[in-house]
Design a protein around this motif. Structure first.
Motif, mmCIF file in Angstrom:
data_model
loop_
_atom_site.group_PDB
_atom_site.id
_atom_site.type_symbol
_atom_site.label_atom_id
_atom_site.label_comp_id
_atom_site.label_asym_id
_atom_site.label_seq_id
_atom_site.Cartn_x
_atom_site.Cartn_y
_atom_site.Cartn_z
ATOM 1 N N THR A 1 0.836 -1.201 0.000
ATOM 2 C CA THR A 1 0.000 0.000 0.000
ATOM 3 C C THR A 1 0.872 1.253 0.000
ATOM 4 O O THR A 1 1.960 1.265 0.593
ATOM 5 N N THR A 2 0.395 2.287 -0.653
ATOM 6 C CA THR A 2 1.079 3.574 -0.682
ATOM 7 C C THR A 2 0.043 4.676 -0.523
ATOM 8 O O THR A 2 -0.937 4.725 -1.274
ATOM 9 N N ILE A 3 0.248 5.538 0.469
ATOM 10 C CA ILE A 3 -0.709 6.610 0.720
ATOM 11 C C ILE A 3 0.017 7.938 0.904
ATOM 12 O O ILE A 3 1.195 7.979 1.247
ATOM 13 N N HIS A 4 -0.706 9.037 0.669
ATOM 14 C CA HIS A 4 -0.227 10.376 0.982
ATOM 15 C C HIS A 4 -0.841 10.805 2.312
ATOM 16 O O HIS A 4 -2.009 10.527 2.582
ATOM 17 N N ALA A 5 -0.044 11.465 3.135
ATOM 18 C CA ALA A 5 -0.551 11.965 4.413
ATOM 19 C C ALA A 5 0.036 13.347 4.675
ATOM 20 O O ALA A 5 1.201 13.596 4.364
ATOM 21 N N LYS A 6 -0.783 14.218 5.242
ATOM 22 C CA LYS A 6 -0.311 15.551 5.612
ATOM 23 C C LYS A 6 -0.587 15.774 7.093
ATOM 24 O O LYS A 6 -1.723 16.079 7.485
ATOM 25 N N PRO A 7 0.445 15.624 7.932
ATOM 26 C CA PRO A 7 0.251 15.829 9.375
ATOM 27 C C PRO A 7 -0.156 17.273 9.675
ATOM 28 O O PRO A 7 0.149 18.193 8.912
ATOM 29 N N LYS A 8 -0.823 17.467 10.800
ATOM 30 C CA LYS A 8 -1.232 18.811 11.201
ATOM 31 C C LYS A 8 -0.023 19.721 11.422
ATOM 32 O O LYS A 8 -0.114 20.935 11.231
ATOM 33 N N ALA A 9 1.109 19.136 11.823
ATOM 34 C CA ALA A 9 2.314 19.938 12.070
ATOM 35 C C ALA A 9 2.969 20.414 10.779
ATOM 36 O O ALA A 9 3.861 21.260 10.812
ATOM 37 N N SER A 10 2.526 19.888 9.643
ATOM 38 C CA SER A 10 3.012 20.371 8.356
ATOM 39 C C SER A 10 2.223 21.619 7.988
ATOM 40 O O SER A 10 0.996 21.616 8.004
ATOM 41 N N ARG A 11 2.915 22.695 7.691
ATOM 42 C CA ARG A 11 2.224 23.966 7.439
ATOM 43 C C ARG A 11 1.223 23.820 6.302
ATOM 44 O O ARG A 11 1.532 23.291 5.237
#
Length: 237
Positions: free
Chosen positions: A208-218
């Motif tokens: 599996t491959t997913i994109h994620a954007k943590p809240k700490a990423s502006r």
């Protein structure tokens, strides 16, 4: 109540409380804006309070909380490790100690020592860097390869995007060499339309491959993270 009376609740808005930095002689406007953003970043302030090395530590903490990446006994490679925030988060979770180091980090920048982490001062682009990392693993396969690498920016967005994608592709190629079956690859990328070859490589080699954007990423940044899980193993395996 009329404005300018000096009376009221005494509360100040977040805008009022923001630190503003004046442009000094010799400092570019971009540097001034970066400094101002750092001073007003709640994650930067929180990192100082909690003894973490950078705001980036909260990105890997959130990814771990979301996907349960780290487990006791796992071996981890940290590419572009400086200042060491990711390794510092991972070390106690995997149980890395000075007697039994399970994490190897690499960066061409200086880093303060981290108990239980082997730190190599070397550019990952160097030809001998992959072998140095493999030797530091002591012949063991890695369970996680994580990369927060970013190339120095030129200010030309398409060029900067290509340069970071080249770094990520190098990191992915390395991960395919050193990961144990079932392993995980995590990497910072910047969305910009040139990820097709990278995603093809990852989909060939991971379940599996997913994109994620943590809240700490502006939120105003094109930065996002790829999390590839379930490494299928090298062909010989």
């Amino acid at each position: 109540m009329p404005k300018g009376t000096g009376q009221g609740s005494g509360r100040r808005s977040a805008t009022d409380l923001k630190v503003r930095v004046k442009t000094s002689k010799g400092r570019k406007i971009g540097s001034t804006l970066w400094l101002q953003r750092q001073l007003n970043d709640p994650y930067v302030a929180r990192a100082r309070t909690e003894g973490l090395r950078s705001r980036a530590a909260y990105k890997i903490k959130e990814l771990d909380e979301r996907y349960h990446l780290f487990k006791k006994g796992m071996r981890v490679v940290d590419l572009g490790a400086a200042p060491g925030g990711w390794s510092l988060v991972a070390a106690p979770i995997v149980g890395s100690t000075e007697a039994n180091p399970l994490i190897v980090g690499i960066d061409y920048l200086d880093m303060d020592a981290i108990p239980g982490v082997i730190l190599l001062k070397k550019d990952f682009n160097d030809e001998d860097a992959p072998q140095a990392l493999i030797e530091a693993l002591g012949g063991h396969k890695a369970d996680i390869v994580m990369s927060d690498m970013a190339a120095p920016t030129t200010g030309h967005r398409p060029t900067d995007h290509i340069r970071i994608m080249q770094l990520v592709e190098l990191a992915a190629d390395f991960a395919v060499q050193v990961l144990a079956p079932g392993g995980t690859f995590i990497a910072k990328v910047f969305q910009g339309g040139t990820e097709h070859e990278l995603l093809h490589l990852l989909k060939q080699n991971f379940a599996t491959t997913i994109h994620a954007k943590p809240k700490a990423s502006r939120q105003d940044s094109a930065e996002t993270y790829l999390v590839a899980r379930g490494f299928k193993g090298a062909p010989s395996e």
